[in-house]
Structure formats: C-alpha cells, structure tokens
Write a protein that holds these residues in place. Sequence first.
Motif, PDB file in Angstrom:
ATOM      1  N   LYS A 303      -5.530  41.471 -60.086  1.00 52.84           N
ATOM      2  CA  LYS A 303      -4.524  42.260 -58.550  1.00 52.84           C
ATOM      3  C   LYS A 303      -5.842  44.040 -58.927  1.00 52.84           C
ATOM      4  N   THR A 304      -5.354  44.414 -60.322  1.00 55.78           N
ATOM      5  CA  THR A 304      -5.555  45.770 -60.238  1.00 55.78           C
ATOM      6  C   THR A 304      -7.035  45.552 -59.866  1.00 55.78           C
ATOM      7  N   CYS A 305      -7.628  44.939 -60.602  1.00 50.99           N
ATOM      8  CA  CYS A 305      -9.538  45.075 -59.893  1.00 50.99           C
ATOM      9  C   CYS A 305     -10.231  44.933 -59.135  1.00 50.99           C
ATOM     10  N   THR A 306      -9.715  43.626 -58.147  1.00 51.44           N
ATOM     11  CA  THR A 306      -9.656  43.578 -56.770  1.00 51.44           C
ATOM     12  C   THR A 306      -9.502  45.334 -56.583  1.00 51.44           C
ATOM     13  N   ASP A 307      -8.643  45.758 -56.330  1.00 54.19           N
ATOM     14  CA  ASP A 307      -7.811  47.069 -55.520  1.00 54.19           C
ATOM     15  C   ASP A 307      -9.161  48.124 -56.081  1.00 54.19           C
ATOM     16  N   ILE A 308      -9.332  47.765 -57.275  1.00 55.28           N
ATOM     17  CA  ILE A 308     -10.201  49.092 -58.141  1.00 55.28           C
ATOM     18  C   ILE A 308     -11.964  48.929 -56.918  1.00 55.28           C
ATOM     19  N   ILE A 309     -12.090  47.554 -56.586  1.00 55.17           N
ATOM     20  CA  ILE A 309     -13.350  46.911 -56.333  1.00 55.17           C
ATOM     21  C   ILE A 309     -13.639  47.151 -54.747  1.00 55.17           C
ATOM     22  N   ASN A 310     -12.166  47.098 -54.422  1.00 55.58           N
ATOM     23  CA  ASN A 310     -11.739  47.300 -52.920  1.00 55.58           C
ATOM     24  C   ASN A 310     -11.873  48.844 -52.737  1.00 55.58           C
ATOM     25  N   ARG A 311     -11.455  50.057 -53.570  1.00 51.54           N
ATOM     26  CA  ARG A 311     -10.788  51.246 -52.961  1.00 51.54           C
ATOM     27  C   ARG A 311     -13.209  51.552 -53.467  1.00 51.54           C
ATOM     28  N   LEU A 312     -13.418  50.816 -54.627  1.00 50.01           N
ATOM     29  CA  LEU A 312     -14.519  51.233 -54.862  1.00 50.01           C
ATOM     30  C   LEU A 312     -15.495  51.263 -53.297  1.00 50.01           C
ATOM     31  N   LEU A 313     -15.777  49.719 -52.915  1.00 48.75           N
ATOM     32  CA  LEU A 313     -16.755  49.207 -51.522  1.00 48.75           C
ATOM     33  C   LEU A 313     -16.142  50.419 -50.442  1.00 48.75           C
ATOM     34  N   LYS A 314     -14.910  50.281 -50.375  1.00 46.95           N
ATOM     35  CA  LYS A 314     -15.060  51.096 -49.322  1.00 46.95           C
ATOM     36  C   LYS A 314     -15.044  52.749 -48.480  1.00 46.95           C
ATOM     37  N   ARG A 315     -14.845  53.199 -50.190  1.00 43.74           N
ATOM     38  CA  ARG A 315     -15.817  55.042 -50.342  1.00 43.74           C
ATOM     39  C   ARG A 315     -17.397  54.877 -50.079  1.00 43.74           C
ATOM     40  N   SER A 316     -17.520  53.731 -50.745  1.00 39.76           N
ATOM     41  CA  SER A 316     -19.081  53.582 -50.534  1.00 39.76           C
ATOM     42  C   SER A 316     -19.742  53.649 -49.411  1.00 39.76           C
ATOM     43  N   SER A 317     -19.070  52.066 -48.370  1.00 41.58           N
ATOM     44  CA  SER A 317     -19.030  52.127 -46.573  1.00 41.58           C
ATOM     45  C   SER A 317     -18.580  54.156 -46.249  1.00 41.58           C
ATOM     46  N   PHE A 318     -17.707  54.176 -46.751  1.00 38.04           N
ATOM     47  CA  PHE A 318     -17.466  55.504 -45.889  1.00 38.04           C
ATOM     48  C   PHE A 318     -18.840  56.329 -45.928  1.00 38.04           C
ATOM     49  N   HIS A 319     -18.938  56.340 -47.127  1.00 38.08           N
ATOM     50  CA  HIS A 319     -20.201  57.707 -47.493  1.00 38.08           C
ATOM     51  C   HIS A 319     -21.623  57.013 -46.462  1.00 38.08           C
ATOM     52  N   THR A 320     -21.943  55.866 -46.724  1.00 40.79           N
ATOM     53  CA  THR A 320     -22.494  55.436 -46.018  1.00 40.79           C
ATOM     54  C   THR A 320     -22.742  55.267 -44.749  1.00 40.79           C
ATOM     55  N   SER A 321     -21.453  55.123 -43.662  1.00 41.28           N
ATOM     56  CA  SER A 321     -21.351  55.251 -42.373  1.00 41.28           C
ATOM     57  C   SER A 321     -21.595  57.229 -41.676  1.00 41.28           C
ATOM     58  N   GLY A 322     -20.511  57.119 -42.833  1.00 39.06           N
ATOM     59  CA  GLY A 322     -20.697  58.978 -42.523  1.00 39.06           C
ATOM     60  C   GLY A 322     -22.268  59.733 -42.434  1.00 39.06           C
ATOM     61  N   ARG A 323     -22.896  59.272 -43.846  1.00 43.50           N
ATOM     62  CA  ARG A 323     -24.566  59.417 -43.572  1.00 43.50           C
ATOM     63  C   ARG A 323     -25.368  58.379 -42.649  1.00 43.50           C
ATOM     64  N   ARG A 324     -24.746  57.699 -41.945  1.00 38.76           N
ATOM     65  CA  ARG A 324     -25.898  57.429 -40.624  1.00 38.76           C
ATOM     66  C   ARG A 324     -25.711  57.784 -39.562  1.00 38.76           C
ATOM     67  N   ASP A 325     -24.165  58.599 -39.093  1.00 35.57           N
ATOM     68  CA  ASP A 325     -24.010  59.428 -38.183  1.00 35.57           C
ATOM     69  C   ASP A 325     -23.838  60.635 -38.080  1.00 35.57           C
ATOM     70  N   GLN A 326     -24.567  60.811 -39.193  1.00 41.80           N
ATOM     71  CA  GLN A 326     -25.045  62.288 -38.510  1.00 41.80           C
ATOM     72  C   GLN A 326     -26.378  62.375 -39.369  1.00 41.80           C
TER      73      GLN A 326
END
Length: 336
Positions: A303-326
Amino acid sequence: MDTAEVFISLLVAVIIVVSLLSNVLVLICFLYNPEIRKQVPGLFTLNLTFCNLLLTVSNMPLTLVGLVSKTQPGGQGFCQTVGFLETFLSTNSMLSMAALSIDRWVAVVFPLRYHSKMRHRDAALVLGYTWVHAVSFSTVATSLSWVGYHRLYASCTLSSPRGGSRTQFVVFTVFFHSFTFLLSLIVLCVTYLKVLKVARFHCRRIDVITMQTLVLLVDIHPSVRQRCLEEQKRRRQRATRKISTFIGTFMICFAPYVITRIVELFPAVPISPHWGIVSKCLAYSKAACDPFVYSLLRRQYKKTCTDIINRLLKRSSFHTSGRRDQNQGSSLPTAE
C-alpha cells in the motif's frame, strides 16, 4: 574468463542491482509511512536493510572486481577493512532475522501481552546485542590478521593464516559459524515452528466454525459452499508457505557458504573454485531476497508503494497539465 566465470559475473551484477533497488525501496517506504516507523518490527527491518545496503555497495562490487580481474582489489589494509565489514554485516543480518522471528513468535503466541513484552526499548536492547555480537567477532578476526583476500571466493573475507596459528583459526571459524549461522537457524526454526503450530490451531478452530455454519445453512448454494472449503485450504497453506519461505531462504542462501567454509578447514578435501564463488553468490543473494521476504510482499508495504507511485503520477500529471495550460494561454491572440 571461461563461460562459467562470465555467467557468475553476470549473476553477481544482477544481485547487486536487485539488492540495491529493493533495499532502497524498503528504506523509502520506512521513511514515507509513519505507521511502519511506529511498529517495533520496523527497527529490526531497518537494521536488516541497513546491513544489506552496506554489503551491496561495499563488498559485492569488490567481489565482482576480484572475479573479473582475478587479483586482490586494493591494498592489504583496504582489504582488511572490507573483510571486517563483510564479517560484521553478515553476522548482523543473520541476527536481525533471528530477532524478527522472535518478534513474530511473541506477537502470535502472546498477542495480548505483545505491546508490554516488545517495546521500542526492548527492540533497541536486542539490536544492541546484535551489534556487540557482530563487532566482537569482526574485531577478533581483524586484530589477529584472519581477514584478507580469499581467492576461492574472490573477496575480502575470513582467510586462513599462513603461520602456525591455523589451529586457533579453525577453532575460531567453527565457533563463529556456530554462534551466527547455527544460532540464528535454531532460533528461526524454534520460533517459526511455534508460530505455525498456533496458526494451525486457529485455522482448525475457524474450520470447525465454518463447517458448523455450512451445516446450518441448508439452502446455501453449492458454489458458495465450495468457495468456503477452498478458502479453508488456502488459509492452511498460507501459514505453511510463509514459514517455509522464512526458513527456506535462510537455509538455501547461507547453508552452502557456511558448509563450504567448514569443509575448507580440512586441507585434504578439494573445493572447486567455481563452487566457492557460487556459494558466495548464494550468500549475497540473501540481501536481494530479504526486502521481498520481510517487507515488500506485505500488505502495508504494498500500500505504501502504491501511495508513493500515485503521488508521483499525480504530481507529474499536475505539472504536465499546468505546462499545457501555460502553452495554450501564450498561444491566444492579444487584443490590439
């Protein structure tokens, strides 16, 4: 290098990579999850991970260098330091596994008194003993110059002296392996077999209750009844499989190397150089197996590994969407 040596060199390289990545992942999970840090077994797991990581970065690469170059890596003083570390870390890791088995035994056999019997202070005392035990044997071997480059294992480890102290070295070697490998094996067998006995007792009680329920439920569908019976069988097999994994990996990885070290004390018995390296690789492979046996296959670590991966993916998708909006904002026409 012949074909066997090339294969063994590749095997050592794979063990180094797997051990490094898996033990680092265990360390990340320990630092990320506060619940794991609060648990008493987490201290034993942390100590075992620490030993495995140091062994991976200090001894395994030098064994690979010695295997490829067929010469001693570094000078005599450097090799003695590495040999001291190898003796200390291997002893400490074996005793850490024994400590984990004792913790499981107390948790299963005395569940209501576990928190009073196994506190963080008690775990620290046990770890203190493992460190004193490991440092004592390592210091004695190094101070008596019984540590050096051993061609049979292509590594800096316990090595038979050339002078007249061979009898003392034989006594020390037998004593050392008896109070590290054999002691840890006895503790593992006694504690885990008691755990298995208690687990089977509880499984039988659950089976009786399940069968009584199935008898009362006359109108139950046959498929549901079959699933209940299959779950009973899986429950019995699960405990046996876990205990077999704990004891089996310890035996398979360490026993060939320890037996080879004992047989080596008899000069009349020849030992194949390839077998010496293979037995050393098996001992090293325990550092790659431990993260999966004791940590990563457990539900909490998954569960901890899954949480870490999900957190990294969410952060990556957040940066990608922010760059796309910019980029979209900069491409809009400006009003004159």
